[in-house]
Design a protein around this motif. Structure first.
Motif, PDB file in Angstrom:
ATOM      1  N   ALA A   1       6.321   1.669 -14.243  1.00  0.00           N
ATOM      2  CA  ALA A   1       6.743   0.519 -13.437  1.00  0.00           C
ATOM      3  C   ALA A   1       6.127   0.570 -12.041  1.00  0.00           C
ATOM      4  O   ALA A   1       5.706  -0.452 -11.480  1.00  0.00           O
ATOM      5  CB  ALA A   1       8.265   0.483 -13.337  1.00  0.00           C
ATOM      6  N   ALA A   2       6.038   1.761 -11.442  1.00  0.00           N
ATOM      7  CA  ALA A   2       5.445   1.891 -10.118  1.00  0.00           C
ATOM      8  C   ALA A   2       3.964   1.566 -10.140  1.00  0.00           C
ATOM      9  O   ALA A   2       3.430   0.928  -9.226  1.00  0.00           O
ATOM     10  CB  ALA A   2       5.659   3.308  -9.579  1.00  0.00           C
ATOM     11  N   GLN A   3       3.292   1.954 -11.238  1.00  0.00           N
ATOM     12  CA  GLN A   3       1.868   1.643 -11.350  1.00  0.00           C
ATOM     13  C   GLN A   3       1.648   0.142 -11.476  1.00  0.00           C
ATOM     14  O   GLN A   3       0.706  -0.407 -10.928  1.00  0.00           O
ATOM     15  CB  GLN A   3       1.269   2.393 -12.543  1.00  0.00           C
ATOM     16  N   GLN A   4       2.533  -0.530 -12.257  1.00  0.00           N
ATOM     17  CA  GLN A   4       2.401  -1.974 -12.382  1.00  0.00           C
ATOM     18  C   GLN A   4       2.647  -2.681 -11.045  1.00  0.00           C
ATOM     19  O   GLN A   4       1.998  -3.662 -10.712  1.00  0.00           O
ATOM     20  CB  GLN A   4       3.386  -2.490 -13.436  1.00  0.00           C
TER      21      GLN A   4
ATOM     22  N   GLY B   1       3.074  14.703 -12.458  1.00  0.00           N
ATOM     23  CA  GLY B   1       3.138  14.966 -13.898  1.00  0.00           C
ATOM     24  C   GLY B   1       4.532  14.932 -14.445  1.00  0.00           C
ATOM     25  O   GLY B   1       5.033  15.937 -14.967  1.00  0.00           O
ATOM     26  N   ALA B   2       5.190  13.799 -14.264  1.00  0.00           N
ATOM     27  CA  ALA B   2       6.556  13.652 -14.786  1.00  0.00           C
ATOM     28  C   ALA B   2       6.541  13.775 -16.298  1.00  0.00           C
ATOM     29  O   ALA B   2       5.682  13.225 -16.977  1.00  0.00           O
ATOM     30  CB  ALA B   2       7.114  12.293 -14.356  1.00  0.00           C
ATOM     31  N   ARG B   3       7.520  14.555 -16.917  1.00  0.00           N
ATOM     32  CA  ARG B   3       7.565  14.831 -18.345  1.00  0.00           C
ATOM     33  C   ARG B   3       8.628  14.024 -19.070  1.00  0.00           C
ATOM     34  O   ARG B   3       8.441  13.672 -20.225  1.00  0.00           O
ATOM     35  CB  ARG B   3       7.849  16.328 -18.560  1.00  0.00           C
TER      36      ARG B   3
ATOM     37  N   GLU C   1       1.410   9.454  -5.988  1.00  0.00           N
ATOM     38  CA  GLU C   1       2.002  10.785  -5.842  1.00  0.00           C
ATOM     39  C   GLU C   1       2.864  11.126  -7.045  1.00  0.00           C
ATOM     40  O   GLU C   1       2.878  12.275  -7.499  1.00  0.00           O
ATOM     41  CB  GLU C   1       2.837  10.818  -4.559  1.00  0.00           C
ATOM     42  N   GLN C   2       3.591  10.140  -7.558  1.00  0.00           N
ATOM     43  CA  GLN C   2       4.415  10.398  -8.737  1.00  0.00           C
ATOM     44  C   GLN C   2       3.555  10.725  -9.948  1.00  0.00           C
ATOM     45  O   GLN C   2       3.891  11.560 -10.766  1.00  0.00           O
ATOM     46  CB  GLN C   2       5.307   9.195  -9.023  1.00  0.00           C
TER      47      GLN C   2
ATOM     48  N   LYS D   1       0.830  -1.205   0.000  1.00  0.00           N
ATOM     49  CA  LYS D   1       0.000   0.000   0.000  1.00  0.00           C
ATOM     50  C   LYS D   1       0.866   1.256   0.000  1.00  0.00           C
ATOM     51  O   LYS D   1       0.513   2.266  -0.631  1.00  0.00           O
ATOM     52  CB  LYS D   1      -0.909  -0.004   1.226  1.00  0.00           C
ATOM     53  N   ALA D   2       1.993   1.203   0.698  1.00  0.00           N
ATOM     54  CA  ALA D   2       2.904   2.344   0.679  1.00  0.00           C
ATOM     55  C   ALA D   2       3.457   2.563  -0.718  1.00  0.00           C
ATOM     56  O   ALA D   2       3.589   3.711  -1.181  1.00  0.00           O
ATOM     57  CB  ALA D   2       4.039   2.115   1.672  1.00  0.00           C
TER      58      ALA D   2
END
Length: 436
Positions: free
Chosen positions: A188-191, A176-178, A171-172, A163-164
């Motif tokens: 990768a974090a979403q997966q 809005g990373a460009r 948050e990432q 969950k963390a």
């Protein structure tokens, strides 16, 4: 013998005169009233106190059953094992005595040698609980529950970490990373956070290293067979001591041996032949049952021989109300309150139950202490049976004031003839006690 003219006259030893039957009502014991009140006090005060204490000796240990320094193994010295030990120490302080083993093979050997009741093998994928139901079904169930609790907590911690990670990925994404590199990291974090919705499962597996008999999965028959041995042993000792036909000490000892051996054979036939609760080491198990009965019966016989009827009450109080209650046969000595476990293991009921477990299921491992306790009680009891007549004879020799058997009483006034007290039948039987 003197024939008295007065009908149904009797002798008053204090006055050494003959009191006719019609004067009996006039002669009364001045202490008879005190005797009545003393018996009422015993029935109304002493007996209820004794019954209350007897109930407390059985109910108090049963109501305070909890692990106290139960020897348990921990497999491995990694971070997971150390973390588990710290958790158990904080949650159950003083409950377990942890011992480290390098692998599961060493832990299994320690369980078979009666060094520990079980062990925890902790890894990143699950927890393996090594237990011995034959050592104590209650402790085995306790270790199973503790292993499941450790697995649930480990799974909860893994789920919290996921969950963390999911929160960090969110948050990432909101930032809005460009750049392509940041976009790749965000994907990768979403997966990785995609599986956080399903909780992590860590399995807790139980392995019974030394199982109890299949016909007695909860050990109820075993404990039910152990408890009656104490009462039966006291009955054997009381009968052999009070039997008038067994006048010689060596006859009493031989009868005790034969009676205990035959009774133990009957117990074994019932416990194993009909109920299947003692499946291994048949001859050795029968010998242990015999020794258990003999230790109790010899102690009871020796106490009765030395103290008379009071010895029967004393042996029953020690063996039944203390020995059985503090034996730990239904749970384990380490599950009883402190001090009680030591008392129970120094008495024949507790030592007999422990020795029976050791011989039946663990090939006699760690049986030296229990065997020594039973032998000690047996030797002391048989010694009292063999040599008790010397103590009794010495005590009788100090008594005075009572005429010996066959001695002439003083002459009755007016008759000039002395009375001869005939020898009682049991006096002839007691004379043989010192022949051996």
């Amino acid at each position: 013998m003197l024939t008295l003219a007065t009908p149904r006259a009797r002798l008053n030893p204090s006055r050494k005169t003959i009191i006719p039957f019609y004067e009996r009502q006039a002669v009364r014991n001045p202490l008879s009233g005190h005797q009545t009140w003393r018996e009422v006090a015993i029935a109304a005060v002493v007996l209820p106190i004794v019954i209350t204490l007897a109930v407390m000796t059985f109910a108090w240990p049963a109501g305070r059953i909890s692990p106290r320094d139960v020897p348990v193994g921990i497999v491995g010295t990694g971070p997971a094992s150390q973390h588990a030990v710290e958790k158990l120490t904080q949650q159950k302080p003083g409950a377990f005595d942890f011992r480290l083993y390098p692998d599961q093979h060493a832990a299994r050997s320690a369980i078979r040698n009666r060094d520990v009741y079980g062990a925890f093998a902790i890894s990143g994928h699950g927890i393996t609980v090594l237990k011995a139901t034959a050592a104590s079904p209650s402790v085995a169930q306790l270790l199973t529950d503790v292993g499941q609790q450790l697995a649930d907590k480990a799974a909860a911690q893994a789920t919290a970490r996921q969950k963390a990670a999911e929160q960090k990925a969110a948050e990432q994404k909101a930032g809005g990373a460009r750049s392509p590199a940041k976009a790749h990291k965000q994907a990768a974090a979403q997966q990785g956070a995609a599986g956080a919705d399903s909780p992590v499962k860590i399995l807790a597996k139980s392995v019974d290293v030394v199982p109890v008999a299949a016909d007695d999965p909860r050990g109820v028959v075993f404990s039910s067979s152990v408890f009656p041995l104490t009462i039966c042993g006291i009955l054997i000792g009381a009968f052999v001591t009070m039997a008038r036909g067994l006048a010689r000490p060596r006859h009493r000892v031989l009868t005790l041996l034969v009676a205990c051996a035959v009774a133990a054979l009957g117990v074994y036939v019932v416990a194993q032949g009909f109920l299947g609760a003692l499946p291994h080491n048949h001859v050795a198990t029968w010998a242990i049952l015999t020794l258990d009965l003999l230790s109790v019966s010899a102690t009871a016989a020796g106490a009765i021989r030395l103290l008379g009827p009071a010895g029967l009450g004393l042996s029953a109080a020690i063996m039944v109300f203390v020995g059985n209650a503090f034996s730990g046969a239904t749970s384990a000595p380490e599950m009883l309150p402190k001090g009680v476990d030591y008392v129970g293991q120094w008495l024949p009921p507790g030592a007999g139950a422990g020795l029976l477990r050791d011989v039946t299921y663990f090939d006699g491992n760690a049986d030296a202490g229990h065997l020594a306790v039973l032998v000690l009680w047996t030797v002391c009891g048989l010694t009292a049976v063999m040599c008790g007549h010397w103590v009794i004879r010495e005590g009788r020799g100090t008594k005075s004031g009572a005429p010996a058997s066959g001695e002439l009483l003083p002459a009755v006034p007016g008759s000039g003839t002395a009375l001869t007290v005939p020898r009682h039948a049991h006096a002839h039987a007691r004379r043989h006690d010192g022949e051996d």
